[in-house]
Scaffold this motif. Structure first.
Motif, mmCIF file in Angstrom:
data_model
loop_
_atom_site.group_PDB
_atom_site.id
_atom_site.type_symbol
_atom_site.label_atom_id
_atom_site.label_comp_id
_atom_site.label_asym_id
_atom_site.label_seq_id
_atom_site.Cartn_x
_atom_site.Cartn_y
_atom_site.Cartn_z
ATOM 1 N N SER A 140 0.830 -1.201 0.000
ATOM 2 C CA SER A 140 0.000 0.000 0.000
ATOM 3 C C SER A 140 0.865 1.251 0.000
ATOM 4 N N ALA A 141 0.444 2.274 -0.711
ATOM 5 C CA ALA A 141 1.107 3.572 -0.605
ATOM 6 C C ALA A 141 0.925 4.100 0.813
ATOM 7 N N TYR A 142 1.992 4.619 1.393
ATOM 8 C CA TYR A 142 1.938 5.155 2.754
ATOM 9 C C TYR A 142 2.007 6.674 2.659
ATOM 10 N N SER A 182 -3.650 0.390 -3.241
ATOM 11 C CA SER A 182 -4.252 0.720 -1.948
ATOM 12 C C SER A 182 -3.550 1.942 -1.389
ATOM 13 N N LEU A 183 -4.262 2.729 -0.584
ATOM 14 C CA LEU A 183 -3.714 3.967 -0.036
ATOM 15 C C LEU A 183 -3.953 4.018 1.468
ATOM 16 N N LYS A 184 -2.888 4.327 2.212
ATOM 17 C CA LYS A 184 -2.995 4.465 3.671
ATOM 18 C C LYS A 184 -2.502 5.843 4.080
ATOM 19 N N THR A 341 4.319 -0.315 3.741
ATOM 20 C CA THR A 341 5.759 -0.172 3.570
ATOM 21 C C THR A 341 6.133 1.303 3.477
ATOM 22 N N HIS A 342 7.232 1.658 4.176
ATOM 23 C CA HIS A 342 7.815 2.992 4.078
ATOM 24 C C HIS A 342 8.866 3.060 2.963
ATOM 25 N N GLY A 361 2.185 -1.735 -7.824
ATOM 26 C CA GLY A 361 2.104 -1.725 -6.371
ATOM 27 C C GLY A 361 2.501 -3.020 -5.702
ATOM 28 N N ALA A 362 3.134 -3.916 -6.426
ATOM 29 C CA ALA A 362 3.471 -5.233 -5.873
ATOM 30 C C ALA A 362 4.928 -5.565 -6.148
ATOM 31 N N LEU A 363 5.441 -6.547 -5.380
ATOM 32 C CA LEU A 363 6.781 -7.083 -5.597
ATOM 33 C C LEU A 363 6.677 -8.561 -5.925
#
Length: 415
Positions: A140-142, A182-184, A341-342, A361-363
């Motif tokens: 997710s984007a932090y 996703s966004l956090k 993740t930061h 957005g994935a690894l």
């Protein structure tokens, strides 16, 4: 095969002035890199906190691990406990949650042991955890409210983000650059109505992205319920809106949004109370303090038994941690939320081959033996030198915030 040498290298990572309920990130985040070498030359890698308490615990335990069979993790735990007979206290007194140093130290050394195990077997670490059930792990984007730049420095490339519209701009950049689905948002920073407006504008701009907000216990029960009512149907879960099991249970019983936590359920012994009080629906694991990778898979199994969901917490970290997180997430069948993740904020690493690259957005899960990463010794030396010159041995967001605003006081909850 026995452990013959352990090298601990504290490093400093350039960080951005990211805001949270305690204050603002300092110019550097601190980590410790672990290189564990066996008598046959096999090297296992690990990464942990760089706080003075964690580093001291790692140093006190390291010598007692010489001669350890890296496959004998029960012996590892026993040696750590003997080396830290008083438990070592908690990891960082300025944090909003208490992590026992013994848990942090065991977790830190378990990773290189498992890296060694997997390399010896010629298998990826995920195979030691039951095998990968997914080939790609979503993150997710932090998102953070932030100042334009650190004191005495020019504005950084992200600039100031202190309004809902600016936050939408930050989110667009994350989605465009990394493809996050996703966004956090790190909340508990601005007034509740401003953060509500921010989430509503994020929903408008990203109608199909799951959203979540985490104020780190920065709200009272009354405020949390007010915000939950406004965001009902907007966010997928609400993370640690309040402090304490009783307060979380009260919010959980009065709002329709699932609550997640990495602050009130930190150890296995706390799960039972959380279930009895129906205080949370999602537990955010973190192998740095839950007892390592294997314990984190056990946590996921317990969550399944008790009808809880599981996701993954993050703090400022480098690529060894990201590799370990990816193997763990790949081997956790009931992980249904994108992991925190930061890493995109870090923009530097000590691993060979450069930074991890997110796609959509994935690894991808690495199928090389072990964690699948190795150290760029020149880069490690550079960040170790930065640690020595940074003049920091602990994190204190409140103290640094007071350099921006001398009247600032740490209050949790603040709103």
């Amino acid at each position: 095969m026995k452990v013959a040498d352990i090298r601990l290298t504290p490093v400093a990572i350039p960080d951005k002035p990211l805001l949270n309920c305690k204050g603002v990130h300092q110019p550097y985040a601190l980590r410790t890199i672990i290189e564990m070498t066996c008598d046959d030359g096999t090297v296992g890698l690990g990464e942990s906190y760089g706080s003075i308490k964690a580093l001291t615990g790692l140093r006190e335990a390291a010598s007692s691990l010489i001669g350890l069979d890296p496959f004998h993790l029960h012996d590892l735990k026993a040696r750590v406990l003997r080396a830290l007979p008083n438990g070592g206290g908690i990891n960082a007194k300025t944090a909003v949650a208490d992590h026992k140093v013994t848990d942090v130290v065991f977790s830190a050394f378990e990773i290189p042991c498992m890296d060694i195990q997997a390399k010896t077997l010629g298998r990826p670490v995920s195979d030691l955890l039951g095998g990968a059930v997914r080939g790609r792990v979503p993150f997710s984007a932090y998102l953070f409210f932030k100042f334009a730049g650190h004191i005495g420095q020019k504005p950084d490339e992200w600039g100031e983000v202190m309004t809902p519209d600016a936050m939408v701009g930050q989110a667009r950049r994350f989605v465009e650059q990394y493809g996050f689905q996703s966004l956090k948002l790190k909340g508990g920073v601005l007034a509740p109505d401003v953060e509500i407006e921010t989430m509503l504008k994020l929903r408008e701009a990203f109608p199909h992205h799951p959203l979540r907000i985490d104020p780190n216990g920065g709200w009272t029960v009354k405020t949390a319920l007010y915000i939950a009512k406004k965001l009902d149907g907007v966010i997928e879960y609400l993370e640690d809106p309040v402090l304490g099991m009783e307060a979380m249970a009260q919010v959980a019983h009065e709002c329709g949004i699932p609550l997640a936590t990495n602050m009130i359920v930190l150890e296995f012994g706390q799960i039972a109370e959380a279930v009895r009080k129906d205080a949370v629906k999602i537990i955010l694991s973190d192998h740095h303090y839950w007892g390592g990778l294997r314990a984190s898979t056990h946590l996921a199994k317990l969550c399944a038994v008790f009808g809880l969901q599981v996701s993954m917490h993050s703090n400022s970290h480098l690529g060894i941690t990201l590799a370990a997180m990816t193997h763990l997430a790949a081997a956790t069948p009931n992980l249904h939320y994108a992991c925190d993740t930061h890493y995109p904020w870090t923009n530097t690493d000590i691993i060979e081959g450069g930074l991890f690259q997110f796609e959509d957005g994935a690894l991808a899960v690495c199928d090389k033996p072990g964690l699948g990463v190795s150290i760029d010794q020149a880069k490690l030396k550079e960040l170790a030198a930065l640690y020595e010159s940074a003049g920091m041995n602990d994190r204190n967001d409140t103290l640094y915030m007071q350099q921006f605003d001398p009247a600032y006081e740490r209050r949790v909850p603040r709103w």
